[in-house]
Design a protein around this motif. Structure first.
Motif, PDB file in Angstrom:
ATOM      1  N   LYS A 116     -10.363   5.671   4.717  1.00  0.00           N
ATOM      2  CA  LYS A 116      -9.131   5.330   4.013  1.00  0.00           C
ATOM      3  C   LYS A 116      -9.057   3.826   3.750  1.00  0.00           C
ATOM      4  O   LYS A 116      -8.645   3.393   2.667  1.00  0.00           O
ATOM      5  CB  LYS A 116      -7.910   5.792   4.820  1.00  0.00           C
ATOM      6  N   GLU A 117      -9.462   3.028   4.742  1.00  0.00           N
ATOM      7  CA  GLU A 117      -9.457   1.576   4.560  1.00  0.00           C
ATOM      8  C   GLU A 117     -10.394   1.166   3.423  1.00  0.00           C
ATOM      9  O   GLU A 117     -10.048   0.315   2.592  1.00  0.00           O
ATOM     10  CB  GLU A 117      -9.877   0.883   5.850  1.00  0.00           C
ATOM     11  N   LEU A 118     -11.573   1.759   3.382  1.00  0.00           N
ATOM     12  CA  LEU A 118     -12.543   1.413   2.347  1.00  0.00           C
ATOM     13  C   LEU A 118     -12.089   1.880   0.972  1.00  0.00           C
ATOM     14  O   LEU A 118     -12.264   1.179  -0.030  1.00  0.00           O
ATOM     15  CB  LEU A 118     -13.910   2.019   2.682  1.00  0.00           C
ATOM     16  N   LEU A 119     -11.492   3.061   0.909  1.00  0.00           N
ATOM     17  CA  LEU A 119     -11.004   3.578  -0.370  1.00  0.00           C
ATOM     18  C   LEU A 119      -9.866   2.734  -0.914  1.00  0.00           C
ATOM     19  O   LEU A 119      -9.675   2.633  -2.130  1.00  0.00           O
ATOM     20  CB  LEU A 119     -10.530   5.032  -0.202  1.00  0.00           C
ATOM     21  N   ASN A 120      -9.125   2.114  -0.022  1.00  0.00           N
ATOM     22  CA  ASN A 120      -7.978   1.310  -0.419  1.00  0.00           C
ATOM     23  C   ASN A 120      -8.300  -0.177  -0.420  1.00  0.00           C
ATOM     24  O   ASN A 120      -7.407  -1.000  -0.574  1.00  0.00           O
ATOM     25  CB  ASN A 120      -6.800   1.584   0.522  1.00  0.00           C
ATOM     26  N   TYR A 133      -6.702  10.342  -2.918  1.00  0.00           N
ATOM     27  CA  TYR A 133      -6.090   9.351  -2.052  1.00  0.00           C
ATOM     28  C   TYR A 133      -6.170   7.978  -2.694  1.00  0.00           C
ATOM     29  O   TYR A 133      -5.199   7.203  -2.657  1.00  0.00           O
ATOM     30  CB  TYR A 133      -6.789   9.307  -0.686  1.00  0.00           C
ATOM     31  N   ARG A 134      -7.311   7.639  -3.274  1.00  0.00           N
ATOM     32  CA  ARG A 134      -7.451   6.316  -3.901  1.00  0.00           C
ATOM     33  C   ARG A 134      -6.440   6.150  -5.024  1.00  0.00           C
ATOM     34  O   ARG A 134      -5.812   5.082  -5.156  1.00  0.00           O
ATOM     35  CB  ARG A 134      -8.883   6.157  -4.426  1.00  0.00           C
ATOM     36  N   LEU A 187     -15.619   0.610  -4.003  1.00  0.00           N
ATOM     37  CA  LEU A 187     -16.816   1.350  -3.631  1.00  0.00           C
ATOM     38  C   LEU A 187     -16.749   2.756  -4.204  1.00  0.00           C
ATOM     39  O   LEU A 187     -15.678   3.359  -4.301  1.00  0.00           O
ATOM     40  CB  LEU A 187     -16.941   1.426  -2.113  1.00  0.00           C
ATOM     41  N   SER A 188     -17.898   3.290  -4.543  1.00  0.00           N
ATOM     42  CA  SER A 188     -17.958   4.672  -5.004  1.00  0.00           C
ATOM     43  C   SER A 188     -17.733   5.602  -3.810  1.00  0.00           C
ATOM     44  O   SER A 188     -17.844   5.195  -2.653  1.00  0.00           O
ATOM     45  CB  SER A 188     -19.308   4.966  -5.645  1.00  0.00           C
ATOM     46  N   ILE A 189     -17.437   6.868  -4.105  1.00  0.00           N
ATOM     47  CA  ILE A 189     -17.249   7.839  -3.029  1.00  0.00           C
ATOM     48  C   ILE A 189     -18.536   7.975  -2.223  1.00  0.00           C
ATOM     49  O   ILE A 189     -18.500   8.087  -0.996  1.00  0.00           O
ATOM     50  CB  ILE A 189     -16.815   9.209  -3.595  1.00  0.00           C
ATOM     51  N   ASP A 190     -19.682   7.959  -2.893  1.00  0.00           N
ATOM     52  CA  ASP A 190     -20.963   8.014  -2.187  1.00  0.00           C
ATOM     53  C   ASP A 190     -21.112   6.832  -1.226  1.00  0.00           C
ATOM     54  O   ASP A 190     -21.577   6.992  -0.091  1.00  0.00           O
ATOM     55  CB  ASP A 190     -22.116   7.986  -3.194  1.00  0.00           C
ATOM     56  N   GLN A 191     -20.718   5.634  -1.684  1.00  0.00           N
ATOM     57  CA  GLN A 191     -20.862   4.440  -0.857  1.00  0.00           C
ATOM     58  C   GLN A 191     -19.911   4.483   0.332  1.00  0.00           C
ATOM     59  O   GLN A 191     -20.274   4.084   1.447  1.00  0.00           O
ATOM     60  CB  GLN A 191     -20.596   3.195  -1.702  1.00  0.00           C
ATOM     61  N   VAL A 192     -18.693   4.968   0.118  1.00  0.00           N
ATOM     62  CA  VAL A 192     -17.742   5.098   1.222  1.00  0.00           C
ATOM     63  C   VAL A 192     -18.265   6.105   2.238  1.00  0.00           C
ATOM     64  O   VAL A 192     -18.238   5.868   3.453  1.00  0.00           O
ATOM     65  CB  VAL A 192     -16.356   5.536   0.704  1.00  0.00           C
ATOM     66  N   ALA A 193     -18.754   7.243   1.741  1.00  0.00           N
ATOM     67  CA  ALA A 193     -19.288   8.275   2.631  1.00  0.00           C
ATOM     68  C   ALA A 193     -20.415   7.722   3.496  1.00  0.00           C
ATOM     69  O   ALA A 193     -20.436   7.917   4.721  1.00  0.00           O
ATOM     70  CB  ALA A 193     -19.782   9.462   1.808  1.00  0.00           C
ATOM     71  N   SER A 194     -21.334   7.015   2.880  1.00  0.00           N
ATOM     72  CA  SER A 194     -22.460   6.448   3.615  1.00  0.00           C
ATOM     73  C   SER A 194     -22.001   5.410   4.629  1.00  0.00           C
ATOM     74  O   SER A 194     -22.556   5.304   5.729  1.00  0.00           O
ATOM     75  CB  SER A 194     -23.443   5.809   2.627  1.00  0.00           C
ATOM     76  N   SER A 195     -20.949   4.660   4.280  1.00  0.00           N
ATOM     77  CA  SER A 195     -20.456   3.600   5.156  1.00  0.00           C
ATOM     78  C   SER A 195     -19.793   4.133   6.411  1.00  0.00           C
ATOM     79  O   SER A 195     -19.641   3.406   7.398  1.00  0.00           O
ATOM     80  CB  SER A 195     -19.454   2.718   4.394  1.00  0.00           C
ATOM     81  N   HIS A 255       0.851  -1.187   0.000  1.00  0.00           N
ATOM     82  CA  HIS A 255       0.000   0.000   0.000  1.00  0.00           C
ATOM     83  C   HIS A 255       0.887   1.238   0.000  1.00  0.00           C
ATOM     84  O   HIS A 255       1.776   1.362   0.830  1.00  0.00           O
ATOM     85  CB  HIS A 255      -0.904   0.047   1.244  1.00  0.00           C
ATOM     86  N   ALA A 256       0.642   2.153  -0.912  1.00  0.00           N
ATOM     87  CA  ALA A 256       1.332   3.442  -0.865  1.00  0.00           C
ATOM     88  C   ALA A 256       0.704   4.273   0.234  1.00  0.00           C
ATOM     89  O   ALA A 256      -0.494   4.512   0.237  1.00  0.00           O
ATOM     90  CB  ALA A 256       1.202   4.153  -2.214  1.00  0.00           C
ATOM     91  N   ASP A 257       1.509   4.708   1.182  1.00  0.00           N
ATOM     92  CA  ASP A 257       0.995   5.447   2.325  1.00  0.00           C
ATOM     93  C   ASP A 257       2.059   6.443   2.751  1.00  0.00           C
ATOM     94  O   ASP A 257       3.167   6.038   3.131  1.00  0.00           O
ATOM     95  CB  ASP A 257       0.672   4.476   3.468  1.00  0.00           C
TER      96      ASP A 257
END
Length: 292
Positions: A244-248, A285-286, A253-261, A3-5
């Protein structure tokens, strides 16, 4: 996988795609070289997480005690226990880790002499443990049959815990604890756990305070005394780290789905909060995290 971090010089983490449910279940294993001053917490996990320091220095805090950790030290994070760990500014540590859960875990660690009040053991030679960590990651990375990977990795986990148990046969030096931080009550720990697990839901600090029997101002003051953050700052941190975990993650997941999660029905507001926290948008970030 790598993972690039920007908070790490190098970082690898492999998930067990099909962990068995039962007495001892390996979840993931990895290796990292964080930059100086990098920290995790205050936070809680719902699984056991073991770190072994291969080189460098850092501090680990749990159950109201802060420990200075160096090469050869292994520290254990326990479920539902508030913890923080931080890399040394000048000589940041390099560590390897493995996470697990299961109904036998608590009893097994207790038998081996580990608990939240005794979470650290030292070994002079890190090579045997490093070899076991690498074998676990290699199994999760290369085995084409997930069920067989879980079987082998779980066996290696038991060997790793056995080695730690052998190291723990002695007692910790009396000066290993650097400082004791006063415990101001189980209510704050309960609040931390609740925020850490319910971050995806609408959160009212007013209601949380009332349920614990405190005025909001008093709870916020006590909460900051223990964690260094206000309840809302802590909630924001939990949500952003989970984002960050969900985006990576492997699921795109879409940004909308990550936001809702992570508790934001408004994706635009989520993106603004993410940029304010990290300095770049969720999409940026993604792309950065998956660039390699």
């Amino acid at each position: 996988m790598y993972h690039a971090d920007p908070s790490h010089y190098s970082f690898t983490d492999y998930n067990n795609s099909q962990p068995a449910q039962g007495e001892l279940s390996l979840l993931f294993s990895g290796e990292g070289r964080p930059v100086g001053g990098h920290y995790i917490g205050p936070a809680v996990h719902n699984y056991y997480l073991v770190h072994t320091v291969m080189s460098g220095l850092g501090t680990f805090e749990i159950d109201g005690v802060r420990y200075v950790c160096k090469r050869g030290d292994t520290f254990i994070i326990f479920p539902d226990e508030l913890f923080t760990y931080r890399a040394d500014e000048k000589e940041p540590w390099h560590y390897m880790w493995v996470a697990f859960k299961g109904h036998l875990s608590e009893q097994l660690l207790h038998t081996l002499g580990f608990s939240p009040s005794r979470p650290i053991v030292h070994g002079d030679d890190v090579r045997p443990l490093a070899s076991l960590y690498r074998k676990i990651r290699g199994t999760l990375e290369t085995t084409p049959f997930p069920e067989l990977a879980d079987l082998e990795a779980s066996g290696l986990l038991r060997v790793l815990l056995k080695e730690l148990g052998l190291l723990n046969a002695g007692s910790l030096p009396a000066n290993h604890a650097q400082a004791v931080i006063p415990d101001i009550g189980r209510q704050i720990r309960q609040a931390v756990r609740w925020l850490s697990y319910q971050y995806a839901q609408p959160v009212s600090i007013e209601e949380l305070s009332r349920s614990l029997g405190y005025h909001r101002t008093h709870l916020s003051k006590m909460f900051k005394h223990v964690t260094g953050l206000s309840p809302m700052q802590f909630l924001l941190k939990v949500r952003m780290e989970r984002a960050k975990e969900l985006l990576n993650g492997q699921k795109h997941l879409s940004i909308d789905q990550v936001a809702s999660s992570v508790g934001y029905p408004d994706a635009l507001y989520f993106s603004k909060q993410f940029r304010k926290t990290f300095g770049y948008s969720p999409s940026e970030y993604r792309l950065q995290a998956r660039g390699r």
